[in-house]
Design a protein around this motif. Structure first.
Motif, PDB file in Angstrom:
ATOM      1  N   ALA A 327       1.467  -1.376  -0.165  1.00  0.00           N
ATOM      2  CA  ALA A 327      -0.154  -0.691   0.238  1.00  0.00           C
ATOM      3  C   ALA A 327       0.803   0.598  -0.034  1.00  0.00           C
ATOM      4  N   THR A 328       2.314   0.738  -0.348  1.00  0.00           N
ATOM      5  CA  THR A 328       3.214   2.267   0.038  1.00  0.00           C
ATOM      6  C   THR A 328       4.143   1.875  -1.272  1.00  0.00           C
ATOM      7  N   PRO A 329       3.518   2.951  -2.272  1.00  0.00           N
ATOM      8  CA  PRO A 329       4.515   2.525  -3.466  1.00  0.00           C
ATOM      9  C   PRO A 329       6.174   3.502  -3.646  1.00  0.00           C
ATOM     10  N   LEU A 330       6.143   4.709  -2.727  1.00  0.00           N
ATOM     11  CA  LEU A 330       7.114   4.786  -2.339  1.00  0.00           C
ATOM     12  C   LEU A 330       7.728   5.623  -0.980  1.00  0.00           C
ATOM     13  N   LEU A 331       8.902   6.009  -1.205  1.00  0.00           N
ATOM     14  CA  LEU A 331       9.006   5.608   0.935  1.00  0.00           C
ATOM     15  C   LEU A 331      10.022   7.127   0.863  1.00  0.00           C
ATOM     16  N   TYR A 332       9.574   8.079   1.541  1.00  0.00           N
ATOM     17  CA  TYR A 332       9.840   9.628   1.493  1.00  0.00           C
ATOM     18  C   TYR A 332      11.260   9.631   2.989  1.00  0.00           C
ATOM     19  N   VAL A 333      11.482  10.203   2.927  1.00  0.00           N
ATOM     20  CA  VAL A 333      12.722  10.654   4.169  1.00  0.00           C
ATOM     21  C   VAL A 333      12.574  12.521   3.943  1.00  0.00           C
ATOM     22  N   ASP A 334      12.007  13.012   4.900  1.00  0.00           N
ATOM     23  CA  ASP A 334      12.030  14.615   5.289  1.00  0.00           C
ATOM     24  C   ASP A 334      12.077  14.962   7.093  1.00  0.00           C
ATOM     25  N   SER A 335      13.634  14.694   7.206  1.00  0.00           N
ATOM     26  CA  SER A 335      14.472  14.572   8.359  1.00  0.00           C
ATOM     27  C   SER A 335      14.894  15.575   8.474  1.00  0.00           C
ATOM     28  N   GLY A 336      14.636  17.278   7.904  1.00  0.00           N
ATOM     29  CA  GLY A 336      14.448  18.622   8.096  1.00  0.00           C
ATOM     30  C   GLY A 336      16.206  18.765   7.469  1.00  0.00           C
ATOM     31  N   ASP A 337      16.740  18.222   7.563  1.00  0.00           N
ATOM     32  CA  ASP A 337      18.367  18.138   6.326  1.00  0.00           C
ATOM     33  C   ASP A 337      18.943  17.980   5.015  1.00  0.00           C
ATOM     34  N   ALA A 338      18.464  18.769   4.318  1.00  0.00           N
ATOM     35  CA  ALA A 338      18.206  17.882   2.734  1.00  0.00           C
ATOM     36  C   ALA A 338      19.154  17.211   1.816  1.00  0.00           C
ATOM     37  N   ALA A 339      20.290  17.954   2.633  1.00  0.00           N
ATOM     38  CA  ALA A 339      21.901  17.299   2.330  1.00  0.00           C
ATOM     39  C   ALA A 339      21.889  15.801   2.715  1.00  0.00           C
ATOM     40  N   LEU A 340      21.564  15.658   4.129  1.00  0.00           N
ATOM     41  CA  LEU A 340      21.257  14.132   4.675  1.00  0.00           C
ATOM     42  C   LEU A 340      20.613  13.168   4.110  1.00  0.00           C
ATOM     43  N   ASP A 341      19.300  14.137   3.621  1.00  0.00           N
ATOM     44  CA  ASP A 341      18.188  13.244   2.876  1.00  0.00           C
ATOM     45  C   ASP A 341      18.816  12.444   1.609  1.00  0.00           C
ATOM     46  N   ARG A 342      19.326  13.630   0.129  1.00  0.00           N
ATOM     47  CA  ARG A 342      20.084  12.719  -0.356  1.00  0.00           C
ATOM     48  C   ARG A 342      21.236  11.447  -0.599  1.00  0.00           C
TER      49      ARG A 342
END
Length: 366
Positions: A327-342
């Protein structure tokens, strides 16, 4: 020129990193625990991308809007509401009604579920709304997946069309005591582009789901290393890991175990950083929110960018049942640190059973 209403709940999300699981009625306690406001930074991340787009903003004075607009160099705005100090839910409702009376085409707000509820109280479905995510939980489906995605949705709102999106009412007192009590508050109108707007949280309770949780727990406990700190994230899947160890989990909090014993229960960011100083060998075990797909940044802000960097991204372990992943086709991260997320990359391996894993795509909108 498009006219858009813009407001910020300056204290939204302050309770997350300090383990309060929400900030409603907890502002003073959040400050006492050392919480740092971040909603204004999240809002600025969206507005900076909209500078020069020919938008006329109507907003609130001070930290509820005007300060952020000025900080990113946007000068086309009108102040329609002057809040008190500290700002309140009544300020949000008053501002949203003023925006509606001013004929805005969209209300862009920055906050969490409580802010979404206040905006909805004021305008209902009379005008589209869109949230820049800055709260602790954000189970409502009116939020962009991150600040850059919010900017894209604003920019393309005319072509995107709108959809009904759930506004959820979360009982924060129950949430703090480890019980998720959520009810549907209403349906707002939200501009929608696939993969840019988050879905509502889903809960899975089928018999196969429970069996899968048991299998995941069996595998994780089997491979646990000695003298290693295990930071166990929120949720029923991760809670099953502690239950298999005959430990009592904090269902909606962060627990830490080492060598089969709990060394910290319902830990905040400061506690996690201190433990990582004492025990540098560590693993972080988290599970994405059902259907929304957020691995980091929703309900687990205690696992902050600083915590992740100290533990090492290679030590991030993601677990989820097959039903949740379906039921979850994609995962996301939104840690508040865009560089870390990448740095996490474009996909994540997710343990979904006993010695079974799936690789899921990780999307970075914007």
């Amino acid at each position: 020129m498009r006219r858009i209403g813009f407001l910020v709940n300056p204290i939204a999300g302050m309770g997350g990193a300090v383990g309060l699981k929400g900030t409603d009625g907890q502002f003073t306690e959040a400050l006492r625990r050392g919480a740092i406001p971040h909603a204004c930074d999240r809002a600025a991340g969206t507005l900076a991308l909209l500078r020069g787009d020919g938008i006329e903003f109507v907003t609130c004075a001070g930290a509820m809007g005007e300060d952020i607009l000025r900080s990113v160099g946007i000068t086309e705005y009108t102040v329609l509401h002057r809040p008190g100090e500290p700002t309140t839910a009544a300020d949000t409702r008053t501002a949203a009604r003023a925006f509606l009376d001013a004929g805005v085409r969209l209300i862009l707000f920055c906050g969490g579920d409580g802010t979404a509820r206040d905006v909805y109280d004021a305008v209902g479905r009379e005008v589209p709304v869109l949230g820049i995510p800055a709260g602790v939980k954000m189970y409502s489906a009116v939020f962009a997946v991150n600040p850059p995605a919010a900017a894209e949705l604003v920019r393309r709102a005319g072509e995107a069309g709108c959809r009904d999106a759930e506004v959820m009412d979360i009982d924060e007192e129950a949430y703090r005591s480890g019980h998720l009590a959520a009810r549907l508050y209403g349906y707002a109108c939200v501009p929608s582009i696939p993969e840019r707007i988050q879905g509502g949280k889903q809960v899975f309770e089928q018999q196969d789901e429970e069996r899968a949780k048991d299998e995941i727990a069996a595998f994780i406990t089997e491979i646990m290393l000695p003298e290693t700190l295990y930071v166990i994230g929120a949720g029923s899947t991760t809670a099953r890991i502690l239950e298999r160890m005959d430990l009592v989990p904090t269902l909606l909090g962060i627990d830490v175990v080492r060598d089969g014993k709990i060394v910290a229960r319902d830990a905040d960011e400061r506690t996690l950083l201190s433990l990582l100083d004492d025990y540098p060998r560590a693993k972080i075990v988290v599970s994405p929110i059902g259907a929304q797909g957020f691995v980091l940044g929703r309900g687990n802000q205690q696992i902050s960018p600083a915590v992740l960097r100290k533990a090492g991204l290679q030590n991030l372990v993601v677990v989820a049942t097959p039903a949740k992943l379906a039921a979850t086709p994609l995962l996301y991260v939104d840690s508040g640190d865009a560089a870390l997320d990448r740095e996490i990359g474009d996909s994540l391996q997710v343990i979904s059973g006993y010695r079974i894993a799936q690789r899921k795509r990780l999307l970075h909108p914007g």
